[in-house]
Scaffold this motif. Sequence first.
Motif, mmCIF file in Angstrom:
data_model
loop_
_atom_site.group_PDB
_atom_site.id
_atom_site.type_symbol
_atom_site.label_atom_id
_atom_site.label_comp_id
_atom_site.label_asym_id
_atom_site.label_seq_id
_atom_site.Cartn_x
_atom_site.Cartn_y
_atom_site.Cartn_z
ATOM 1 N N VAL A 57 -28.905 6.460 53.291
ATOM 2 C CA VAL A 57 -29.143 5.624 52.113
ATOM 3 C C VAL A 57 -28.134 6.012 51.030
ATOM 4 C CG1 VAL A 57 -30.784 5.014 50.300
ATOM 5 C CG2 VAL A 57 -31.571 5.360 52.653
ATOM 6 N N PRO A 58 -27.402 5.073 50.461
ATOM 7 C CA PRO A 58 -26.411 5.397 49.422
ATOM 8 C C PRO A 58 -27.033 6.157 48.258
ATOM 9 C CG PRO A 58 -26.146 3.128 50.157
ATOM 10 C CD PRO A 58 -27.413 3.637 50.796
ATOM 11 N N ARG A 59 -26.275 7.081 47.704
ATOM 12 C CA ARG A 59 -26.774 7.931 46.628
ATOM 13 C C ARG A 59 -27.335 7.112 45.464
ATOM 14 N NH1 ARG A 59 -25.507 13.247 45.443
ATOM 15 N NH2 ARG A 59 -23.876 13.189 47.057
ATOM 16 N N ALA A 60 -26.657 6.015 45.126
ATOM 17 C CA ALA A 60 -27.077 5.214 43.977
ATOM 18 C C ALA A 60 -28.436 4.553 44.183
ATOM 19 C CB ALA A 60 -26.017 4.148 43.687
ATOM 20 N N GLU A 61 -28.861 4.420 45.427
ATOM 21 C CA GLU A 61 -30.125 3.742 45.711
ATOM 22 C C GLU A 61 -31.299 4.703 45.887
ATOM 23 O OE1 GLU A 61 -29.713 1.207 49.086
ATOM 24 O OE2 GLU A 61 -27.828 0.305 48.385
ATOM 25 N N ARG A 62 -31.001 5.995 45.952
ATOM 26 C CA ARG A 62 -32.052 6.942 46.333
ATOM 27 C C ARG A 62 -33.153 7.073 45.287
ATOM 28 N NH1 ARG A 62 -27.838 11.511 48.636
ATOM 29 N NH2 ARG A 62 -26.870 10.108 50.182
ATOM 30 N N ALA A 63 -32.803 7.127 44.007
ATOM 31 C CA ALA A 63 -33.828 7.296 42.966
ATOM 32 C C ALA A 63 -34.831 6.152 43.003
ATOM 33 C CB ALA A 63 -33.167 7.405 41.598
ATOM 34 N N GLY A 64 -34.328 4.941 43.160
ATOM 35 C CA GLY A 64 -35.220 3.789 43.232
ATOM 36 C C GLY A 64 -36.114 3.832 44.451
ATOM 37 N N ARG A 65 -35.554 4.238 45.595
ATOM 38 C CA ARG A 65 -36.344 4.324 46.818
ATOM 39 C C ARG A 65 -37.411 5.403 46.700
ATOM 40 N NH1 ARG A 65 -34.199 2.811 51.755
ATOM 41 N NH2 ARG A 65 -36.126 3.681 52.599
ATOM 42 N N ILE A 66 -37.054 6.530 46.054
ATOM 43 C CA ILE A 66 -38.023 7.616 45.874
ATOM 44 C C ILE A 66 -39.195 7.136 45.018
ATOM 45 C CG2 ILE A 66 -38.387 9.844 44.736
ATOM 46 C CD1 ILE A 66 -35.507 10.570 45.664
ATOM 47 N N ALA A 67 -38.901 6.456 43.929
ATOM 48 C CA ALA A 67 -39.961 5.942 43.063
ATOM 49 C C ALA A 67 -40.841 4.955 43.823
ATOM 50 C CB ALA A 67 -39.344 5.278 41.840
ATOM 51 N N GLU A 68 -40.228 4.112 44.639
ATOM 52 C CA GLU A 68 -40.989 3.129 45.418
ATOM 53 C C GLU A 68 -41.893 3.807 46.439
ATOM 54 O OE1 GLU A 68 -40.028 -0.155 48.908
ATOM 55 O OE2 GLU A 68 -38.452 0.390 47.490
ATOM 56 N N LEU A 69 -41.374 4.831 47.135
ATOM 57 C CA LEU A 69 -42.154 5.538 48.145
ATOM 58 C C LEU A 69 -43.332 6.270 47.524
ATOM 59 C CD1 LEU A 69 -39.198 6.948 50.269
ATOM 60 C CD2 LEU A 69 -40.970 5.399 51.119
ATOM 61 N N LEU A 70 -43.113 6.919 46.385
ATOM 62 C CA LEU A 70 -44.195 7.646 45.724
ATOM 63 C C LEU A 70 -45.255 6.686 45.181
ATOM 64 C CD1 LEU A 70 -42.172 10.463 43.921
ATOM 65 C CD2 LEU A 70 -43.648 10.670 45.934
ATOM 66 N N ALA B 225 -45.637 14.025 52.506
ATOM 67 C CA ALA B 225 -45.202 14.007 53.902
ATOM 68 C C ALA B 225 -45.267 12.585 54.468
ATOM 69 C CB ALA B 225 -46.069 14.944 54.733
ATOM 70 N N LEU B 226 -46.286 11.836 54.078
ATOM 71 C CA LEU B 226 -46.397 10.449 54.518
ATOM 72 C C LEU B 226 -45.271 9.608 53.922
ATOM 73 C CD1 LEU B 226 -47.903 8.144 55.913
ATOM 74 C CD2 LEU B 226 -49.410 8.002 53.922
ATOM 75 N N ALA B 227 -44.976 9.819 52.642
ATOM 76 C CA ALA B 227 -43.871 9.092 52.006
ATOM 77 C C ALA B 227 -42.548 9.399 52.708
ATOM 78 C CB ALA B 227 -43.783 9.480 50.525
ATOM 79 N N ARG B 228 -42.358 10.657 53.089
ATOM 80 C CA ARG B 228 -41.131 11.032 53.808
ATOM 81 C C ARG B 228 -41.053 10.311 55.149
ATOM 82 N NH1 ARG B 228 -40.876 17.218 55.095
ATOM 83 N NH2 ARG B 228 -42.640 16.551 56.388
ATOM 84 N N ALA B 229 -42.183 10.206 55.845
ATOM 85 C CA ALA B 229 -42.193 9.498 57.128
ATOM 86 C C ALA B 229 -41.903 8.012 56.937
ATOM 87 C CB ALA B 229 -43.541 9.678 57.818
ATOM 88 N N LEU B 230 -42.353 7.447 55.806
ATOM 89 C CA LEU B 230 -42.145 6.027 55.539
ATOM 90 C C LEU B 230 -40.744 5.727 55.014
ATOM 91 C CD1 LEU B 230 -45.541 5.169 53.812
ATOM 92 C CD2 LEU B 230 -44.836 4.540 56.122
ATOM 93 N N ALA B 231 -39.996 6.782 54.672
ATOM 94 C CA ALA B 231 -38.664 6.578 54.093
ATOM 95 C C ALA B 231 -37.756 5.785 55.018
ATOM 96 C CB ALA B 231 -38.022 7.934 53.769
ATOM 97 N N ALA B 232 -37.912 5.981 56.319
ATOM 98 C CA ALA B 232 -37.075 5.271 57.287
ATOM 99 C C ALA B 232 -37.583 3.869 57.583
ATOM 100 C CB ALA B 232 -37.003 6.070 58.589
ATOM 101 N N GLU B 233 -38.652 3.456 56.872
ATOM 102 C CA GLU B 233 -39.282 2.159 57.121
ATOM 103 C C GLU B 233 -39.555 1.977 58.611
ATOM 104 O OE1 GLU B 233 -36.711 -0.720 55.318
ATOM 105 O OE2 GLU B 233 -37.333 -0.165 53.294
ATOM 106 N N PRO B 234 -40.258 2.934 59.222
ATOM 107 C CA PRO B 234 -40.450 2.883 60.671
ATOM 108 C C PRO B 234 -41.388 1.767 61.090
ATOM 109 C CG PRO B 234 -41.834 4.592 59.738
ATOM 110 C CD PRO B 234 -40.976 4.069 58.607
ATOM 111 N N GLU B 235 -41.117 1.189 62.230
ATOM 112 C CA GLU B 235 -42.041 0.215 62.804
ATOM 113 C C GLU B 235 -43.222 0.924 63.457
ATOM 114 O OE1 GLU B 235 -40.115 -2.566 65.374
ATOM 115 O OE2 GLU B 235 -38.331 -2.670 64.125
ATOM 116 N N LEU B 236 -43.034 2.212 63.760
ATOM 117 C CA LEU B 236 -44.062 3.004 64.430
ATOM 118 C C LEU B 236 -44.309 4.280 63.642
ATOM 119 C CD1 LEU B 236 -45.863 3.676 66.926
ATOM 120 C CD2 LEU B 236 -43.814 4.640 67.988
#
Length: 266
Positions: free
Chosen positions: A119-132, A157-168
Amino acid sequence: MPRTDTAGPIAPPATAAVELAGVRVTYGTAKAPVTALDGVDVRIHPGEFVVLVGPSGCGKTSLLRVVAGFEQPTSGAARVRGALPRPGVGAGVVFQQPRLFPWRTVGGNLRFALARLGVPRAERAGRIAELLERVGLPGTAGRRTWELSGGQQQRVALARALAAEPELLLMDEPFAALDALTRERLQEEVRALAGRLGTTVLFVTHSAEEAVLLGSRVLVMAAGPGRVVAELPVGLDRDPETDVAALRASPEFARLRGRLTEIMRG
């Protein structure tokens, strides 16, 4: 074939989210082998929430590890969306313990996962806020993991697992070490989250109550060697907005929990 309490057959989709055919897993040496799984056949449809229950030593975790690609079957075949399972590819895994980096902040743990995903560095903060936000921990990115309760750490830990937007999503007794109240809250959150995202989930537990609350279908395993001996479809309302407290108190929930307990004891 394992017995089932279903009212009729369900036509499976062309490509299963998970398919195990004749899976056998043996540990130890040739002179003293230990068979953890033997002849396991499982097919999970996309979007299903399937729960594995059974006594300790029946191979639940071994089965989960095969699906995750952490280990290979001794014989038989395992497929995830038609391909061989590979660690870190297409599946998020949540263990019984959070296994977070204690020297990193909450956001640092998620940032590490996102960096590994490219994930590009510029997008990470937004993704982190969304996951939390998604796991009910908004505004905690700057906190140290050791400042969080056990339940909050498991949400990270669940947010970390969801970071990859897994189908499973694979979950190995993720709430076993938590107090009863925290466990109930996380059960409700995971149930609603899976419903909103349409994620396929394979969840391991010892609890009949947890299995009936979370699962759209429950597979019962027995040991000596590990195998699937029964399945129980769960027809409870799976709308993410369902009043879970009312669901727990319903006669149908009690009936299914009792039926599953009976099968497990048998």
